[in-house]
Every structure is written in structure tokens, then in C-alpha cells.
Design a protein around this motif. Structure first.
Motif, PDB file in Angstrom:
ATOM      1  N   GLY A 262       0.807  -1.219   0.000  1.00  0.00           N
ATOM      2  CA  GLY A 262       0.000   0.000   0.000  1.00  0.00           C
ATOM      3  C   GLY A 262       0.832   1.257   0.000  1.00  0.00           C
ATOM      4  O   GLY A 262       0.307   2.345  -0.225  1.00  0.00           O
ATOM      5  N   THR A 263       2.132   1.120   0.256  1.00  0.00           N
ATOM      6  CA  THR A 263       3.041   2.255   0.157  1.00  0.00           C
ATOM      7  C   THR A 263       3.952   2.043  -1.051  1.00  0.00           C
ATOM      8  O   THR A 263       4.061   0.937  -1.579  1.00  0.00           O
ATOM      9  N   LYS A 264       4.635   3.089  -1.464  1.00  0.00           N
ATOM     10  CA  LYS A 264       5.417   3.025  -2.689  1.00  0.00           C
ATOM     11  C   LYS A 264       6.811   2.446  -2.494  1.00  0.00           C
ATOM     12  O   LYS A 264       7.444   1.999  -3.444  1.00  0.00           O
ATOM     13  N   SER A 265       7.322   2.469  -1.276  1.00  0.00           N
ATOM     14  CA  SER A 265       8.731   2.122  -1.056  1.00  0.00           C
ATOM     15  C   SER A 265       8.923   0.630  -0.789  1.00  0.00           C
ATOM     16  O   SER A 265       8.148   0.008  -0.057  1.00  0.00           O
ATOM     17  N   VAL A 266       9.967   0.075  -1.409  1.00  0.00           N
ATOM     18  CA  VAL A 266      10.434  -1.282  -1.131  1.00  0.00           C
ATOM     19  C   VAL A 266      11.946  -1.204  -0.989  1.00  0.00           C
ATOM     20  O   VAL A 266      12.633  -0.693  -1.866  1.00  0.00           O
ATOM     21  N   PHE A 286       9.600   4.686   6.038  1.00  0.00           N
ATOM     22  CA  PHE A 286       8.348   4.592   5.310  1.00  0.00           C
ATOM     23  C   PHE A 286       7.445   5.747   5.726  1.00  0.00           C
ATOM     24  O   PHE A 286       7.460   6.167   6.895  1.00  0.00           O
ATOM     25  N   LEU A 287       6.647   6.236   4.782  1.00  0.00           N
ATOM     26  CA  LEU A 287       5.687   7.297   5.076  1.00  0.00           C
ATOM     27  C   LEU A 287       4.321   6.665   5.305  1.00  0.00           C
ATOM     28  O   LEU A 287       3.637   6.265   4.354  1.00  0.00           O
TER      29      LEU A 287
END
Length: 408
Positions: A262-266, A286-287
Motif C-alpha cells: 500500500g506504500t510506494k517504497s520497497v 516509510f511514510l
């Protein structure tokens, strides 16, 4: 009188260099590899005296391998495939003789074993894990060409009451293939400790088949969390201990992938070479707004990096954030396990498997150039994006073609 002639030499035009854009370089590499493999396929189909069935089989094998090489999503996941259907089992324990009786009743709605098959020829394989009494595998009969097979066979496993607490029964359904390797149709891991044989002597139920689970995964992963308003979540991966090396290896080169769906960062940690107790102490940001913590979760995936045989999964940890206290933070070690069949990951894995099936089907059509309207000469120039739709599954898949060459 000799006149002056102008020189015909022209200064070379400046060559525009290829920017060191990794995404462009990777895309070009994939295209060239796909083109080379495509040309090999054309040579095979143009050959003489080669059995058509063997051509198709080798072509599909090559296309599947090519797709896995091109798609980075499959670097860390093995045994990805469609699994469907259920199996009905019945269990009874004889405490006096220390035997567990297992009745394999039947299966329903199994998938077909091969691409060309309309049915499967299933059989059931059972193993006690751990196998303390060296009983080995027990197999049912093969039911030929039947996706809803009835077995009605009873098997026995020696096990005492203490072992029931720690043992699992691994039940796998396979499709028998007389020519190639048997196809995996699904698996159920039955935790014997979930049964209360004193209260109810017989347990009968339907079990949903899943992808195969690696029970050899071991080790612990130490992590910590910290939060800073308004939305900074800091995830620290400290270390792992007691990792199990991949099959046939004495050590591993692990790294950790960290993601919050659900967030953009990996993020990926550094690789620690030749170590089963690696230390990282890396922090990732993470935001995640505080109001979203109640329905977010973190996936930690420990992966062994191997350039020769491909990356292997060493286990996962899934941490729900619904009970996370932003003011206190969190620091704990968690047991690693093969969690690809967990509810958190099952939907994502299923979508990925569906996408793979669409691509493989399209590439198979391309190898035999059918349907013809799609592979006419005038449609082979330039860049095109094709969409495949399965109305029954309510799914869509897309694939790109550059000058008639399929690329992922």
C-alpha cells in the motif's frame, strides 16, 4: 591554371551517447535477450524431421524460463503457480497402538496438470514431518483423467501422543505424467496439535489446497520500529540467526527485503556473504500516517542471493501494525517461516501467478503464430501493447511487443 577546390571532408557529427539510465539499459537488455531466444525458436520450427509435439514442449519450456529471467518479480519466489481445488480428509488416532489413521476421501475442482490437458490424473502423496520413524511417503492410487477424483483409501502413520504436539502431516496432490515430470496440483499442511482426539475421536473436513510450503525454513529475525509524527515510520533490521541454507549449500548470502503493501517504497538491505547469522543494522523510512497504522503491515523477506542458481527464499516475517504503539516503539525477534500461503501474501501471489499465466499463454501463441490476424506482417512493426482478458476469472493481462518480439 589550377583552381582552388573545396575539401569534401566534413567533420563528423557528434554522436549522442547513451545515458547511464539503468532502467533504459535493463529494458534494452531484455529486448535483446528476447530477440535472441525468439530467433532460436524460429530455427527450431524451421528444422526438418523434428517431432511437432517435442517442438511445442521444448518451446514452452524455453518460453517459461525466458519469462522468469525477464521478470524481476520472480527472483525471490519459487514454485509460483496456479493452485485450485480442495481435498477431503478424515483423521482417527489409536492411542493404544499409537497409530494415526488417515483416510483420503476425494478431491474436487482440481486444476488441469498441463497446458494442453483438459483433465488431470491425480494421486495423493503424504509425509509425516518430521519423520521420526522413517516411514517415508505414502501414495494413493492414480485416478486417470479426473478433476474430481474419489480415492477412499486409508493409511496409517506410527506416532505417539507426545509427537502429535510437534508433528505435521504434509499432504500433496500431484498430476501423473507418463512423459515428463509429474505436475504439482496443491498441498495441505495439517497441524496434528489442532485435533483433540480425546474429545472427538474422528475429524473429517475439506481442506483448501495451497502452494507448497518449505517446512525446512528456520531462524529468527530481529527488528525494531520507531515512529515520528506526522508520518515517518523507521524500520530497523538488526540481524538474523540460525538461518537454513538453501538445498545443496553449506552457507548462504542473505539480504532482507522490506515492504509495506500500500506504500510506494520497497527496500533491500546489503548482502552478507557466506553467513548464516548475518548482521545488518540498517534502518529504512516509510511514510505511513498514524491513522493508517491500524490496517498496515510490514513484510520482511530474507533472501539468499545466488548468481548461479537464482535467488532462494529463506523465510518471511509479517508484522501487523494494528497494535504498534508509536510512542513506545517496538523491538523483538521473530521466527522465520515460509508464509507465501498466509492470507497477507496469498492475494498478491495469486495476482502475480495470474499475470504469469497470461504472459505464458500469449508467448505460446506467438511461438506458433496463432491466431494469424494478430501476427500478420503489418502488425509486427513498432511498439504495441496487447491485452488478454479472461471473463470467467475477471482478470486482465498485458504484454508488450517491439517489432514483433515479445518483451515482459
Amino acid at each position: 591554371m589550377m583552381g582552388n577546390s573545396e575539401s569534401s571532408y566534413e567533420s563528423p557529427k557528434p554522436v549522442k551517447s547513451l545515458l547511464q539510465n539503468q532502467a533504459r539499459i535493463d529494458k534494452l537488455t531484455r529486448f535483446l535477450e528476447a530477440k535472441a531466444e525468439y530467433e532460436k525458436t524460429v530455427e527450431v520450427f524451421d528444422g526438418n524431421g523434428i517431432d511437432k509435439y517435442e517442438q511445442d514442449k521444448q518451446s514452452m519450456k524455453m518460453l517459461k524460463g525466458l519469462f522468469k529471467k525477464l521478470d524481476p518479480r520472480y527472483e525471490t519466489m519459487k514454485n509460483i503457480g496456479e493452485v485450485s481445488g480442495e481435498i477431503q480428509l478424515s483423521f482417527k488416532y489409536d492411542a493404544e497402538k499409537e497409530f494415526l489413521l488417515v483416510k483420503v476421501i476425494k478431491c474436487r475442482e482440481l486444476r488441469c496438470g498441463g497446458i494442453r490437458s483438459k483433465t488431470s490424473s491425480p494421486y495423493v502423496k503424504m509425509d509425516m514431518y518430521p519423520d521420526n520413524h522413517s516411514q517415508g511417503s505414502q501414495l494413493t492410487k492414480i485416478v486417470v483423467e479426473e478433476n474430481n477424483p474419489v480415492f477412499s483409501e486409508i493409511f496409517s502413520f506410527k506416532i505417539n501422543e507426545i509427537e502429535i504436539i510437534d508433528n505435521n502431516l504434509v499432504i500433496q496432490v500431484w498430476d501423473y505424467d507418463v512423459v515428463t515430470q509429474d505436475d504439482f496440483l496443491g498441498e495441505v499442511i495439517v497441524r496434528l496439535q489442532d485435533f483433540d482426539f480425546n474429545k472427538s475421536p474422528i475429524h473429517t473436513a475439506w481442506y483448501t489446497l495451497n502452494m507448497n510450503t518449505d517446512l525446512s525454513v528456520s531462524g529468527d529475525l530481529e527488528i525494531s520500529l520507531a515512529y515520528k509524527l506526522p508520518q515517518q515510520l523507521y524500520v530497523t533490521v538488526h540481524q538474523a540467526t540460525g538461518l537454513s541454507p538453501p538445498d545443496g549449500q553449506s552457507s548462504s548470502s542473505p539480504f532482507v527485503k522490506v515492504a509495506i503493501p500500500g506504500t510506494k517504497s520497497v527496500y533491500s538491505s546489503q548482502v552478507v556473504r557466506n553467513c548464516l547469522d548475518p548482521q545488518w543494522n540498517e534502518t529504512f523510512e516509510f511514510l505511513v500516517p498514524q491513522e493508517e497504522l491500524a490496517f498496515r503491515y510490514i513484510v520482511f523477506h530474507v533472501v539468499d542471493e545466488n548468481d548461479n542458481y537464482g535467488n532462494s527464499s529463506l523465510g518471511q516475517v509479517i508484522l501487523d501494525l494494528d497494535t504498534f504503539d508509536p510512542e513506545k516503539g517496538h523491538h523483538e525477534s521473530y521466527k522465520l517461516a515460509d508464509l507465501k500461503n498466509s492470507e497477507h501474501l496469498k492475494n498478491k501471489t495469486s495476482q502475480t501467478a495470474t499475470s504469469q499465466e497470461f504472459r505464458e499463454s500469449f508467448m505460446a501463441h506467438a511461438s506458433i503464430r496463432h491466431p494469424q490476424f494478430l501476427f500478420q506482417k503489418e502488425s509486427q512493426t513498432g511498439k504495441k501493447v496487447f491485452t488478454l482478458t479472461c471473463r470467467k476469472a475477471k482478470c486482465k493481462g498485458r504484454i508488450r511487443a517491439v517489432d514483433g518480439i515479445l518483451v515482459a
